[in-house]
Design a protein around this motif. Structure first.
Motif, PDB file in Angstrom:
ATOM      1  N   ARG A  34       0.852  -1.180   0.000  1.00  0.00           N
ATOM      2  CA  ARG A  34       0.000   0.000   0.000  1.00  0.00           C
ATOM      3  C   ARG A  34       0.885   1.225   0.000  1.00  0.00           C
ATOM      4  O   ARG A  34       1.829   1.329   0.787  1.00  0.00           O
ATOM      5  N   GLU A  35       0.590   2.145  -0.924  1.00  0.00           N
ATOM      6  CA  GLU A  35       1.376   3.375  -1.007  1.00  0.00           C
ATOM      7  C   GLU A  35       0.525   4.550  -0.564  1.00  0.00           C
ATOM      8  O   GLU A  35      -0.693   4.528  -0.697  1.00  0.00           O
ATOM      9  N   CYS A  36       1.159   5.555  -0.045  1.00  0.00           N
ATOM     10  CA  CYS A  36       0.441   6.789   0.282  1.00  0.00           C
ATOM     11  C   CYS A  36       1.454   7.930   0.343  1.00  0.00           C
ATOM     12  O   CYS A  36       2.663   7.704   0.244  1.00  0.00           O
ATOM     13  N   VAL A  37       0.943   9.147   0.462  1.00  0.00           N
ATOM     14  CA  VAL A  37       1.805  10.323   0.574  1.00  0.00           C
ATOM     15  C   VAL A  37       1.501  11.003   1.899  1.00  0.00           C
ATOM     16  O   VAL A  37       0.352  11.367   2.164  1.00  0.00           O
ATOM     17  N   LEU A  38       2.528  11.152   2.728  1.00  0.00           N
ATOM     18  CA  LEU A  38       2.346  11.846   3.996  1.00  0.00           C
ATOM     19  C   LEU A  38       2.634  13.334   3.811  1.00  0.00           C
ATOM     20  O   LEU A  38       3.507  13.716   3.025  1.00  0.00           O
ATOM     21  N   VAL A  39       1.877  14.147   4.534  1.00  0.00           N
ATOM     22  CA  VAL A  39       2.066  15.601   4.520  1.00  0.00           C
ATOM     23  C   VAL A  39       2.533  15.974   5.924  1.00  0.00           C
ATOM     24  O   VAL A  39       1.821  15.726   6.899  1.00  0.00           O
ATOM     25  N   ILE A  40       3.717  16.542   6.019  1.00  0.00           N
ATOM     26  CA  ILE A  40       4.305  16.816   7.329  1.00  0.00           C
ATOM     27  C   ILE A  40       4.609  18.313   7.399  1.00  0.00           C
ATOM     28  O   ILE A  40       5.445  18.829   6.652  1.00  0.00           O
ATOM     29  N   ILE A  41       3.859  19.008   8.242  1.00  0.00           N
ATOM     30  CA  ILE A  41       3.918  20.478   8.260  1.00  0.00           C
ATOM     31  C   ILE A  41       4.634  20.981   9.513  1.00  0.00           C
ATOM     32  O   ILE A  41       4.306  20.567  10.627  1.00  0.00           O
ATOM     33  N   ASN A  42       5.595  21.868   9.325  1.00  0.00           N
ATOM     34  CA  ASN A  42       6.268  22.532  10.438  1.00  0.00           C
ATOM     35  C   ASN A  42       5.659  23.904  10.661  1.00  0.00           C
ATOM     36  O   ASN A  42       5.548  24.692   9.719  1.00  0.00           O
ATOM     37  N   ARG A  78       4.631  -3.747  10.618  1.00  0.00           N
ATOM     38  CA  ARG A  78       5.254  -2.613  11.299  1.00  0.00           C
ATOM     39  C   ARG A  78       4.588  -1.344  10.793  1.00  0.00           C
ATOM     40  O   ARG A  78       4.720  -0.995   9.619  1.00  0.00           O
ATOM     41  N   ASP A  79       3.877  -0.661  11.686  1.00  0.00           N
ATOM     42  CA  ASP A  79       3.224   0.592  11.284  1.00  0.00           C
ATOM     43  C   ASP A  79       4.196   1.746  11.533  1.00  0.00           C
ATOM     44  O   ASP A  79       5.351   1.514  11.897  1.00  0.00           O
ATOM     45  N   ILE A  80       3.777   2.970  11.307  1.00  0.00           N
ATOM     46  CA  ILE A  80       4.721   4.088  11.320  1.00  0.00           C
ATOM     47  C   ILE A  80       4.579   5.006  12.530  1.00  0.00           C
ATOM     48  O   ILE A  80       5.093   6.121  12.518  1.00  0.00           O
ATOM     49  N   THR A  81       3.853   4.554  13.563  1.00  0.00           N
ATOM     50  CA  THR A  81       3.795   5.340  14.801  1.00  0.00           C
ATOM     51  C   THR A  81       4.269   4.473  15.969  1.00  0.00           C
ATOM     52  O   THR A  81       4.307   3.240  15.855  1.00  0.00           O
ATOM     53  N   HIS A  82       4.611   5.126  17.057  1.00  0.00           N
ATOM     54  CA  HIS A  82       5.046   4.374  18.241  1.00  0.00           C
ATOM     55  C   HIS A  82       3.850   3.715  18.919  1.00  0.00           C
ATOM     56  O   HIS A  82       4.015   2.717  19.616  1.00  0.00           O
ATOM     57  N   GLU A  83       2.659   4.276  18.724  1.00  0.00           N
ATOM     58  CA  GLU A  83       1.445   3.686  19.299  1.00  0.00           C
ATOM     59  C   GLU A  83       0.916   2.600  18.360  1.00  0.00           C
ATOM     60  O   GLU A  83       1.130   2.663  17.148  1.00  0.00           O
ATOM     61  N   THR A  84       0.201   1.653  18.939  1.00  0.00           N
ATOM     62  CA  THR A  84      -0.451   0.607  18.158  1.00  0.00           C
ATOM     63  C   THR A  84      -1.924   0.625  18.510  1.00  0.00           C
ATOM     64  O   THR A  84      -2.277   0.795  19.680  1.00  0.00           O
ATOM     65  N   PHE A  85      -2.783   0.473  17.502  1.00  0.00           N
ATOM     66  CA  PHE A  85      -4.225   0.395  17.784  1.00  0.00           C
ATOM     67  C   PHE A  85      -4.633  -1.070  17.879  1.00  0.00           C
ATOM     68  O   PHE A  85      -4.435  -1.830  16.933  1.00  0.00           O
ATOM     69  N   ASN A  86      -5.161  -1.423  19.041  1.00  0.00           N
ATOM     70  CA  ASN A  86      -5.557  -2.809  19.274  1.00  0.00           C
ATOM     71  C   ASN A  86      -7.066  -2.925  19.360  1.00  0.00           C
ATOM     72  O   ASN A  86      -7.760  -1.967  19.708  1.00  0.00           O
ATOM     73  N   VAL A  98       5.106   9.847  15.527  1.00  0.00           N
ATOM     74  CA  VAL A  98       5.556   9.145  14.320  1.00  0.00           C
ATOM     75  C   VAL A  98       6.965   8.578  14.497  1.00  0.00           C
ATOM     76  O   VAL A  98       7.846   9.213  15.072  1.00  0.00           O
ATOM     77  N   ASP A  99       7.141   7.368  14.010  1.00  0.00           N
ATOM     78  CA  ASP A  99       8.410   6.648  14.063  1.00  0.00           C
ATOM     79  C   ASP A  99       9.193   6.988  12.787  1.00  0.00           C
ATOM     80  O   ASP A  99       8.971   6.397  11.737  1.00  0.00           O
ATOM     81  N   GLU A 100      10.089   7.956  12.900  1.00  0.00           N
ATOM     82  CA  GLU A 100      10.817   8.439  11.708  1.00  0.00           C
ATOM     83  C   GLU A 100      11.673   7.333  11.086  1.00  0.00           C
ATOM     84  O   GLU A 100      11.919   7.340   9.880  1.00  0.00           O
ATOM     85  N   GLN A 101      12.124   6.387  11.925  1.00  0.00           N
ATOM     86  CA  GLN A 101      12.916   5.278  11.355  1.00  0.00           C
ATOM     87  C   GLN A 101      12.053   4.420  10.442  1.00  0.00           C
ATOM     88  O   GLN A 101      12.510   3.954   9.396  1.00  0.00           O
ATOM     89  N   ALA A 102      10.803   4.251  10.839  1.00  0.00           N
ATOM     90  CA  ALA A 102       9.885   3.479   9.982  1.00  0.00           C
ATOM     91  C   ALA A 102       9.651   4.237   8.672  1.00  0.00           C
ATOM     92  O   ALA A 102       9.589   3.630   7.597  1.00  0.00           O
ATOM     93  N   LEU A 103       9.547   5.575   8.755  1.00  0.00           N
ATOM     94  CA  LEU A 103       9.366   6.364   7.523  1.00  0.00           C
ATOM     95  C   LEU A 103      10.575   6.200   6.603  1.00  0.00           C
ATOM     96  O   LEU A 103      10.419   6.078   5.388  1.00  0.00           O
ATOM     97  N   ASP A 104      11.784   6.195   7.189  1.00  0.00           N
ATOM     98  CA  ASP A 104      12.997   5.968   6.374  1.00  0.00           C
ATOM     99  C   ASP A 104      12.922   4.599   5.706  1.00  0.00           C
ATOM    100  O   ASP A 104      13.245   4.443   4.530  1.00  0.00           O
ATOM    101  N   HIS A 105      12.494   3.624   6.493  1.00  0.00           N
ATOM    102  CA  HIS A 105      12.431   2.243   6.022  1.00  0.00           C
ATOM    103  C   HIS A 105      11.493   2.103   4.817  1.00  0.00           C
ATOM    104  O   HIS A 105      11.782   1.360   3.882  1.00  0.00           O
ATOM    105  N   TYR A 106      10.369   2.808   4.858  1.00  0.00           N
ATOM    106  CA  TYR A 106       9.352   2.680   3.803  1.00  0.00           C
ATOM    107  C   TYR A 106       9.459   3.763   2.731  1.00  0.00           C
ATOM    108  O   TYR A 106       8.631   3.819   1.822  1.00  0.00           O
TER     109      TYR A 106
END
Ligand code: OSB
Ligand code: MG
Length: 368
Positions: free
Chosen positions: A29-37, A325-333, A352-360
């Motif tokens: 699954r692909e998507c585009v994240l929008v990350i605003i500072n 492996r999702d991209i946040t430190h939290e998991t929804f159960n 957000v888990d930036e390492q996961a973002l690098d990975h994907y």
């Protein structure tokens, strides 16, 4: 809040199992994240367009184009006050709701973080946990579909949606109904039929389904009226409802009795809330649809589904139904009662888990 910089990040994540619908089969699954500072805070949003234009004309590539060349330039260096302000700024861009919705999500994350409130609080959500179900893709055979549904029931889901397509409709749905006589069951055709198929689909009407989702084309609200008139089972529209206006058209035409609300499809959370607010006094049930979101989009869907008019279970499953492996430190159960807790942290309530973002990562663009 003043928008200082925006990062667009295209990611690709393997699904735990392939997802097949009437328009295709996805293994990643692909998507585009929008990350605003903005003002020392970071807001995250998810544009849910897929790689291919199967569900919607937008794709990851069109979203990147529309964001980079049209939406982001309207926002950089600007003070964006609220959702109405955002919608006014992008009103000159026709369509491209999935692109707009991802940006609005990131803005809500920022507004919530600044206010020290969760999105649920900002929206006036009345529930701390929401009822959810699982959307099961087309399987090899009716038997393997029944096995797959059994596995989801074993993991605690109490409402199941199965995908249908021509030649995989009445038999599949009947097999699931026969195996699980009391299951809260619904079907989703993703626009795979025309009125010529109405008689062939008629046996679905005897299966005690919660609803039949989007049997006909996206732009065919009128024919859905004819379909609904022939069925006692409620028709639910997904693809056809791209705005509040379309929700009104569909209900005035009696083209459906239930609406699937996806903030992405309608151009943002504010538009989704407007449709909810329109349906509630009319006693039209709504529920929150899903787009195989990451935990970012999932957090947003949970906040929306906490509003009181969301009376049917959402297509919002636990993180592990989608990704290893999702991209946040939290998991929804999934809770024992087939619910998921609505995040209570500020904004979306996820980190957000930036390492996961690098990975994907597929592509990353920073615009200042
Ligand atoms: O029609 O609801 C749909 C996924 C991708 C595109 C369209 C649809 C779906 C789903 C998945 O049904 C629901 C989920 O995210 O669990
Ligand atoms: Mg659908």
């Amino acid at each position: 809040m003043k928008i200082e910089s925006i990062r667009l990040q295209h990611i690709k994540m393997p699904l735990v199992s392939p997802f097949e619908t009437s328009f295709g089969r996805e293994t990643d699954r692909e998507c585009v994240l929008v990350i605003i500072n903005s003002e020392g805070l970071i807001g995250y949003g998810e544009c849910v367009a897929s790689r291919d234009p199967g569900y919607n004309y937008e794709t990851t590539a069109t979203v990147l184009h529309i964001l980079k060349d049209f939406i982001v330039p309207l926002l950089l260096g600007k003070e964006v006050k609220d959702a109405a302000d955002f919608q006014t700024r992008v009103a000159g861009i026709r369509g491209h709701h999935l692109a707009k919705a991802g940006v609005e999500m990131a803005l809500w994350d920022l507004w919530g973080k600044r206010a020290g409130k969760s999105l649920r609080e900002m929206f006036g959500g009345t529930r701390a946990k929401v009822e959810v179900g699982v959307s099961v893709g087309i399987q090899e055979s009716s038997q393997s579909l029944v096995r797959s549904v059994q596995e989801y029931l074993d993991s605690g889901y109490r409402r199941v949606k199965i995908k249908i397509k021509p030649s995989r409709d009445v038999d599949d749905a009947s097999a699931v109904r026969k195996a699980f006589p009391d299951l809260r069951l619904q079907v989703d055709a993703n626009s795979a039929y025309t009125l010529d198929d109405l008689e062939m689909l008629k046996p679905l009407d005897e299966l005690n389904l919660l609803l039949i989702e989007q049997p006909l084309f996206e732009d065919d609200i009128w024919d859905h009226r004819k379909f609904q008139a022939a069925f006692k089972t409620a028709i639910c529209l997904d693809e056809s409802i791209v705005s509040l206006r379309h929700a009104r058209y569909a209900l005035e035409m009696q083209a459906c009795k239930i609406i699937n609300i996806k903030p992405s499809r309608v151009g943002g959370l504010s538009q989704a809330i407007a449709i909810h607010d329109f349906c509630q006094p009319l006693n039209v049930p709504v529920w929150c649809g899903g787009m195989l979101e990451t935990n970012i989009g999932r957090a947003s869907n949970l906040a929306l589904a906490s509003l009181p008019g969301f009376v049917l279970p959402g297509d919002i499953s636990a993180s592990n139904r989608y990704y290893q492996r999702d991209i946040t430190h939290e998991t929804f159960n999934l809770n024992d009662d087939s619910t998921i807790d609505v995040p209570a942290g500020h904004g979306l309530g996820v980190t957000v888990d930036e390492q996961a973002l690098d990975h994907y990562n597929v592509l990353r663009i920073v615009l200042k």
